[in-house]
Design an enzyme around this catalytic site. Structure first.
Site, PDB file in Angstrom:
ATOM      1  N   GLY A  57       0.798  -1.420  -0.029  1.00  0.00           N
ATOM      2  CA  GLY A  57       0.017   0.139  -0.175  1.00  0.00           C
ATOM      3  C   GLY A  57       0.807   1.227  -0.095  1.00  0.00           C
ATOM      4  O   GLY A  57       2.144   0.968   0.336  1.00  0.00           O
ATOM      5  N   GLN A  98       3.083  10.033   1.447  1.00  0.00           N
ATOM      6  CA  GLN A  98       4.443   9.225   1.225  1.00  0.00           C
ATOM      7  C   GLN A  98       5.269   9.558  -0.042  1.00  0.00           C
ATOM      8  O   GLN A  98       6.402   9.149  -0.272  1.00  0.00           O
ATOM      9  CB  GLN A  98       4.206   7.787   1.087  1.00  0.00           C
ATOM     10  N   CYS A 142       6.750  -0.616   6.216  1.00  0.00           N
ATOM     11  CA  CYS A 142       6.288   0.499   5.512  1.00  0.00           C
ATOM     12  C   CYS A 142       7.595   1.031   4.715  1.00  0.00           C
ATOM     13  O   CYS A 142       8.593   0.864   4.974  1.00  0.00           O
ATOM     14  CB  CYS A 142       5.977   1.744   6.636  1.00  0.00           C
ATOM     15  N   LEU A 143       7.044   1.449   3.554  1.00  0.00           N
ATOM     16  CA  LEU A 143       7.727   1.978   2.475  1.00  0.00           C
ATOM     17  C   LEU A 143       8.711   3.052   2.853  1.00  0.00           C
ATOM     18  O   LEU A 143       9.764   3.517   2.447  1.00  0.00           O
ATOM     19  CB  LEU A 143       7.253   2.136   1.114  1.00  0.00           C
ATOM     20  N   HIS A 182      -3.292   0.512   8.122  1.00  0.00           N
ATOM     21  CA  HIS A 182      -2.054   1.097   8.064  1.00  0.00           C
ATOM     22  C   HIS A 182      -2.136   2.518   7.256  1.00  0.00           C
ATOM     23  O   HIS A 182      -1.376   3.400   7.431  1.00  0.00           O
ATOM     24  CB  HIS A 182      -1.308   0.135   7.475  1.00  0.00           C
ATOM     25  N   GLU A 183      -2.613   2.273   6.187  1.00  0.00           N
ATOM     26  CA  GLU A 183      -2.759   3.294   5.013  1.00  0.00           C
ATOM     27  C   GLU A 183      -3.602   4.460   5.547  1.00  0.00           C
ATOM     28  O   GLU A 183      -3.071   5.791   5.499  1.00  0.00           O
ATOM     29  CB  GLU A 183      -3.082   2.917   3.849  1.00  0.00           C
ATOM     30  N   HIS A 232      -1.650   6.971   8.069  1.00  0.00           N
ATOM     31  CA  HIS A 232      -0.768   7.791   7.218  1.00  0.00           C
ATOM     32  C   HIS A 232      -1.625   9.180   7.138  1.00  0.00           C
ATOM     33  O   HIS A 232      -0.767  10.128   7.013  1.00  0.00           O
ATOM     34  CB  HIS A 232      -0.328   7.263   6.044  1.00  0.00           C
TER      35      HIS A 232
HETATM   36 CO    CO Z   1       3.274   2.924   5.526  1.00  0.00          CO
END
Ligand code: CO
Length: 156
Positions: free
Chosen positions: A46, A51, A92-93, A134-135, A138
């Site tokens: 995701g 991000q 997480c990226l 999770h997203e 953000h």
């Molecule tokens: Co993340």
């Protein structure tokens, strides 16, 4: 379409609250295309717009095991119902090479708009519910490391 640079933990933009999407036209579609390319290249589950440094309430999550299964594009999402519980490993990226365990609801119902502004509702469970939570965090400036136990650097 283009690959955008992924913002890393420590950049203050990740701590900001994203703004509602009001443009469902070309500019947002271009962002969505770039987010798709960026997520695919990074091999993630995701990606939220913040991000890639864009403070809009948008994220992508993969529908299945990989991006080849397609992605949900969620604009202005709201989690309207949660139930159950799961406890699993997340990464997480924006926090490369780290992992930790996070408690999440097992099922969520999310209301959102698609890229054309059309209202949608999705009931998700398991991995997909975890990814949506999770997203969604953000969009409110929350990164999973804030909630994770046993945060560690290792190969998954
Ligand atoms: Co993340």
């Amino acid at each position: 379409m283009a690959i955008r640079q992924i913002v890393k933990l420590g950049d203050e933009v990740l701590r900001k609250k994203s703004f509602a999407v009001t443009d469902f036209g070309e500019r947002t579609h271009e962002l969505l295309g770039d987010m798709y390319d960026t997520l695919k290249k990074a091999n993630g589950a995701g990606l939220a717009a913040v991000q890639v440094g864009v403070l809009r309430r948008i994220f992508l999550v993969i529908k299945g095991e990989s991006i080849e299964d397609g992605v949900y594009e969620m604009l202005n999402p709201e989690i309207i119902k949660e139930s159950g519980e799961q406890y699993g490993t997340e990464g997480c990226l924006s926090v490369p090479g780290k992992w930790g365990e996070v408690k999440r609801p097992y099922k969520v119902t999310v209301k959102y708009q698609d890229r054309y502004g059309k209202p949608k509702t999705l009931k998700a469970e398991g991995f997909l519910a975890k990814a949506i939570c999770h997203e969604y965090d953000h969009l409110n400036g929350v990164v999973y490391v804030d909630k994770a136990d046993n945060l560690r650097a290792e190969e998954k």
